[in-house]
Write an enzyme that holds these catalytic residues in place. Structure first.
Site, PDB file in Angstrom:
ATOM      1  CG  LEU A 288      -2.068  -0.929   1.240  1.00  0.00           C
ATOM      2  CD1 LEU A 288      -2.831  -0.823   2.631  1.00  0.00           C
ATOM      3  CD2 LEU A 288      -2.831  -0.834   0.037  1.00  0.00           C
ATOM      4  CG  ASP A 289       1.034   5.363  -2.671  1.00  0.00           C
ATOM      5  OD1 ASP A 289       1.590   4.804  -3.444  1.00  0.00           O
ATOM      6  OD2 ASP A 289       0.602   6.734  -2.402  1.00  0.00           O
ATOM      7  CG  PHE A 290       4.201   7.572   2.618  1.00  0.00           C
ATOM      8  CD1 PHE A 290       5.010   6.883   3.718  1.00  0.00           C
ATOM      9  CD2 PHE A 290       3.872   8.750   2.786  1.00  0.00           C
ATOM     10  CE1 PHE A 290       5.366   7.758   4.960  1.00  0.00           C
ATOM     11  CE2 PHE A 290       4.286   9.500   3.973  1.00  0.00           C
ATOM     12  CZ  PHE A 290       5.059   8.999   4.934  1.00  0.00           C
TER      13      PHE A 290
END
Length: 218
Positions: A64-66
């Site tokens: 998952l993206d930051f």
């Protein structure tokens, strides 16, 4: 869990798979945390708060993206992780997406029929409205792959910036409403067995009862 097998007179110890080899954790990822074991910038990582496995190591199932939050799965089995991530197996991911303004009918049709990104075609299996307040609108989307920033890029391609993104489901697992951000809980042996059957893997016979949680649920 060992069989005795001899080859040319030499006894070989063959371990049968156990539930320790296929442990699965459900984790509620907050924003501002990276999906790697270490970060050159010193930011917190998703592995920081996980329990130490009795054997092997935790493998993140997808990333998952930051700035993306929500459901993240971990397993001690590389084989199981591959089955859950590889596009060939078509495991669905669902997201709640917040954008500014409404999608037009044309944009909705584009996102469902297929839109061209710099790394190829992408489309949502499902896309539905989910309400909203003021100028913000929520949408619920589903797809069967996890390319880098794919959901964000798809909305950007039709002129909408995603202001919040939350993964709510991965395959058979829903993000538990009681699971607070930054907390985890371990999937029961029965749940792991069901997951393995759905992935076409052989289920170990012996079940390990030493499961845990740091969900903070009352």
């Amino acid at each position: 869990h060992k069989d005795r097998i001899s080859l040319d007179g030499v006894v070989l110890n063959i371990e049968k798979p156990s539930y320790d080899d296929y442990r699965v954790i459900v984790y509620s990822k907050p924003e501002g945390v990276v999906c790697s074991n270490s970060d050159p910038e010193g930011r917190p990582t998703v592995f920081d708060r996980l329990p130490k496995p009795r054997q092997g190591r935790w493998i993140a199932v997808g990333r998952l993206d930051f700035n993306t939050e929500g459901l993240l799965l971990f397993t001690t089995s590389g084989e199981l992780a591959n089955r859950l991530m590889h596009p060939r197996y078509g495991v669905e991911r669902e997201y709640a997406v917040r954008i500014l303004g409404d999608l037009s009918q044309e944009n909705t049709a584009q996102l469902k029929s297929g839109i061209t990104l710099d790394d190829g075609q992408a489309k949502f299996l499902r896309l539905s409205m989910g309400g909203g307040e003021g100028a913000n609108r929520w949408y619920h989307v589903a797809l069967t792959e996890g390319r880098n920033r794919e959901v964000r890029r798809m909305f950007e391609a039709v002129g909408h910036t995603v202001s919040r993104l939350l993964r709510t489901r991965y395959g058979m697992f829903l993000l538990p409403p009681r699971l607070r951000r930054g907390k985890w809980e371990e999937v029961s042996p029965e749940g792991v067995a069901s997951l393995m059957r759905s992935a076409g893997l052989k289920v170990p016979q012996a079940q390990d009862k030493g499961r845990g949680s740091n969900s903070g649920a009352q």
